[in-house]
Design an enzyme around this catalytic site. Structure first.
Site, PDB file in Angstrom:
ATOM      1  CD  GLU A 179      -7.043  -0.106   1.193  1.00  0.00           C
ATOM      2  OE1 GLU A 179      -5.989   0.111   0.565  1.00  0.00           O
ATOM      3  OE2 GLU A 179      -7.096  -0.844   2.197  1.00  0.00           O
ATOM      4  CE  LYS A 226      -3.743  -2.598   2.046  1.00  0.00           C
ATOM      5  NZ  LYS A 226      -4.986  -2.618   2.812  1.00  0.00           N
ATOM      6  N   GLY A 228      -7.822  -4.910   7.051  1.00  0.00           N
ATOM      7  CA  GLY A 228      -7.203  -4.005   8.014  1.00  0.00           C
ATOM      8  C   GLY A 228      -7.911  -3.943   9.357  1.00  0.00           C
TER       9      GLY A 228
END
Ligand code: PGA
Length: 259
Positions: A96, A9, A172
């Site tokens: 995301e 990420k 997450g």
């Protein structure tokens, strides 16, 4: 074969990526059976990380790319540019990107086509939100995302396609999905691919699980034949955690290998 995709990420810079790539390679050194490793650093670190993983057990992946070939698209990175850097896989449609940057199934479909046109393996992410799971629409959501991402694409016998099932509520959060639900969704994903393409394609694709995979829970995923590997976010930038995930994969591979 089991695959581990490491999605770093926006958590590491160029220098940290190089160090992390070296550390990641150390996790497989000296082992008899090793999983396939795909490391996905931020764009700016791809060139340096490529030097580290060249001629190693790991290959290079990107976290996203443009749906367009070239032109006036300020700030975008094309498939051709990634190919030039030696990128062989690309994560597409991560939740995301869908949630924070408004990516649509149509754009993701164009990205899948770009990836195949440039000899890269797409890692297409799908998965439902908590609300969708509670409402009983998880399968419908996954079907729409996957059928959308694969529309206007042809899968040739030599193409590799990864589909990563990543329920949004598991990403997450430290709360991974139950193995039973993962197996059910993986089988469902194959059935969609069989509808969109063919039974042969459904066998040919590789289905990953992603969402809070760590050293404690990785084994239960690798152990299942239906799970071809995992996509790891948070635990991929913590080498002690990542090593445990590699250990779990190696344990399963060694148990399966004829002596
Ligand atoms: P996580 O992320 O492992 O930190 O849950 C997974 C992902 O976003 O792909």
């Amino acid at each position: 074969m089991k695959t581990i995709v490491a999605n770093w990420k926006m958590n590491v810079g160029v220098r940290e990526s190089v160090a992390l790539a070296r550390g990641t390679l150390l996790t497989v050194r000296g082992r008899k059976m090793i999983p396939e490793l795909i490391v996905c650093p931020p764009f700016v670190a791809l060139g340096e990380v490529k030097k580290v993983v060249a001629r190693s057990a790991a290959s290079l992946g990107a976290q996203n790319m443009s749906s367009e070939d070239s032109g006036a698209f300020t700030g975008e990175i094309s498939a051709r540019m990634l190919q030039e850097l030696g990128v062989s896989s690309v994560i597409l449609g991560h939740s995301e990107r869908r949630a924070l940057f408004g990516e649509t199934d149509e754009q993701i479909a164009k990205k899948v086509q770009q990836a195949f046109a440039h000899q890269m393996t797409p890692i297409v992410c799908v998965g439902e939100s908590t609300e969708e799971r509670d409402a009983g629409t998880a399968r419908e959501v996954v079907r729409n995302q996957l059928a959308g991402a694969l529309s206007n694409t042809r899968l040739r016998g030599s193409d590799t396609l990864f589909v990563a099932y990543e329920p949004i509520w598991a990403i997450g959060t430290g709360r991974s999905a139950e193995i039973g639900d993962v197996l059910e969704m993986h089988a469902f994903i194959r059935s969609i691919v069989s509808e969109v393409f063919s039974d042969a394609s459904a066998k040919q694709i590789r289905v990953l699980y992603g969402g809070s995979v760590n050293g404690d829970n990785a084994y239960q995923f690798f152990r299942e034949e239906e799970v071809d590997g995992v996509l790891v976010g948070g635990a991929s930038v913590k080498l002690n955690q990542f090593r445990e995930i590699v250990d779990a994969a190696a344990e399963v591979l060694e148990a399966q290998s004829p002596i």
